[in-house]
Design an enzyme around this catalytic site. Structure first.
Site, short mmCIF file in Angstrom:
data_model
loop_
_atom_site.label_atom_id
_atom_site.label_comp_id
_atom_site.label_asym_id
_atom_site.label_seq_id
_atom_site.Cartn_x
_atom_site.Cartn_y
_atom_site.Cartn_z
N PRO A 146 24.52 20.28 39.93
CA PRO A 146 24.89 18.90 40.10
C PRO A 146 26.12 18.74 40.25
CG PRO A 146 24.07 19.16 37.96
CD PRO A 146 24.23 20.57 38.39
N GLU A 147 26.97 18.75 41.29
CA GLU A 147 27.97 18.15 41.87
C GLU A 147 27.77 16.68 42.52
OE1 GLU A 147 31.51 20.69 42.68
OE2 GLU A 147 30.56 22.57 41.74
N LYS A 179 29.29 11.95 39.47
CA LYS A 179 28.04 12.69 39.08
C LYS A 179 27.19 11.69 38.42
CE LYS A 179 30.96 16.85 38.93
NZ LYS A 179 31.82 17.50 37.79
N ARG A 220 35.47 25.35 32.18
CA ARG A 220 34.76 26.14 33.00
C ARG A 220 35.54 27.24 33.51
NH1 ARG A 220 30.49 24.13 31.38
NH2 ARG A 220 29.59 25.41 32.92
#
Length: 274
Positions: free
Chosen positions: A2-3, A52, A262
């Site tokens: 999911p972006e 998002k 990340r």
DNA sequence: ACAGTATGGAGAT
DNA sequence: TCTCCCTACTGTG
């Protein structure tokens, strides 16, 4: 998965399947039992996304607020004969005669007020997938910050909807040094990145897949311009998840380091611009 | 069987 | 900066 493009695609698909219907709402897993009871049988007005975050407006001021987080998934499928069996941990199920939607592993799934929705969206930066996103707001945040551009791109209050793949790939496409502080990034560089992401994300939405490789982007643009469907292809990226592999342009090893929680991937040789 | 990883983010420290 | 949450899949033993 999911972006931002994923969530906008889900909003689109939810509207096609459920807008104007009054689905049965359940929580097979049980963790959303109360919320499901609240929404059960109410009419769906409209689904929408901002960054998002996914919202589904039900009648009488009840909004479903979903955030998939890192591992969440929402499947929306036409329904065949009988009730589809529940597989795995399904937090939320929407069911009509024609469709079934199953939500698994979300970071957030709650029934909220319109005021809450406004509060959430007010804290988000411009979303390249919404109409008339304001690049200037994002630029102000970037150009006044000491944080690195790699961190800033992941900050949803700067730009809403960019995730780790788009971050890595966008920085690479523009040859930008990920560790350059926002205030040292040139205006022209930002403008080019902004324009690019505003083209890339609609392609990702149309393809149902993040596209950043020049050949894939070209093909997708051509298909979109011709009104043809954008067919998803092989999952390939310029630098994302290519640690230790040769840069596709200069051949030096793609590097990686955790930035903003990340794994950032970049080419230390190609990416020196500011 | 178990460890590690994943396109995210909140809250504690 | 760390720790935790959510689920499914991959690789290793």
């Amino acid at each position: 998965m999911p972006e931002g493009h994923t969530l906008h695609g889900l909003a689109r698909d939810l509207n096609a399947a459920f807008a104007g219907t009054s689905p049965q709402v359940t929580s097979p897993q049980g963790k959303f039992a109360e919320g499901a009871a609240l929404l059960d049988g109410r009419k769906v007005l409209e689904a929408s996304a901002w960054g998002k975050h996914l919202f589904v407006e039900f009648e009488a001021d009840a909004w479903l607020h979903v955030h998939l987080g890192l591992i969440g998934k929402l499947s929306i499928l036409p329904r065949g004969e009988g009730v589809p069996p529940v597989q795995g941990q399904v937090r939320l199920r929407l069911l009509t005669d024609d469709h079934v939607a199953d939500l698994r592993g979300p970071n957030l799934c709650a029934v909220v007020t319109p005021e809450h929705v406004e509060g959430v969206t007010a804290r988000l930066g411009p979303d390249p997938l919404r109409p008339d996103p304001d690049s200037e707001t994002a630029w102000k945040r970037v150009s006044r910050s000491n944080r690195s551009i790699a961190e800033l791109l992941m900050d949803q209050s700067v730009v809403a909807g960019i995730g780790n793949v788009y971050r890595c790939e966008l920085l690479y496409r523009h040859r930008v040094d990920p560790f350059r502080p926002g205030r040292e990034v040139r205006r022209a560089t930002w403008d080019a990145m902004w324009q690019d992401i505003c083209e890339l994300m609609p392609l990702g939405l149309a393809a149902g897949q993040i596209l950043t490789m020049p050949d894939q982007v070209e093909d997708a643009k051509a298909a979109l311009a011709a009104g043809e469907p954008v067919v998803p292809g092989e999952r390939r990226y310029m630098v994302y998840r290519r640690a230790q592999e040769p840069c596709r342009v200069c051949g030096s090893k793609v590097r990686t380091r955790v930035v903003a929680g990340r794994n950032l991937f970049w080419c230390g040789r190609c990416q020196r611009r500011r």
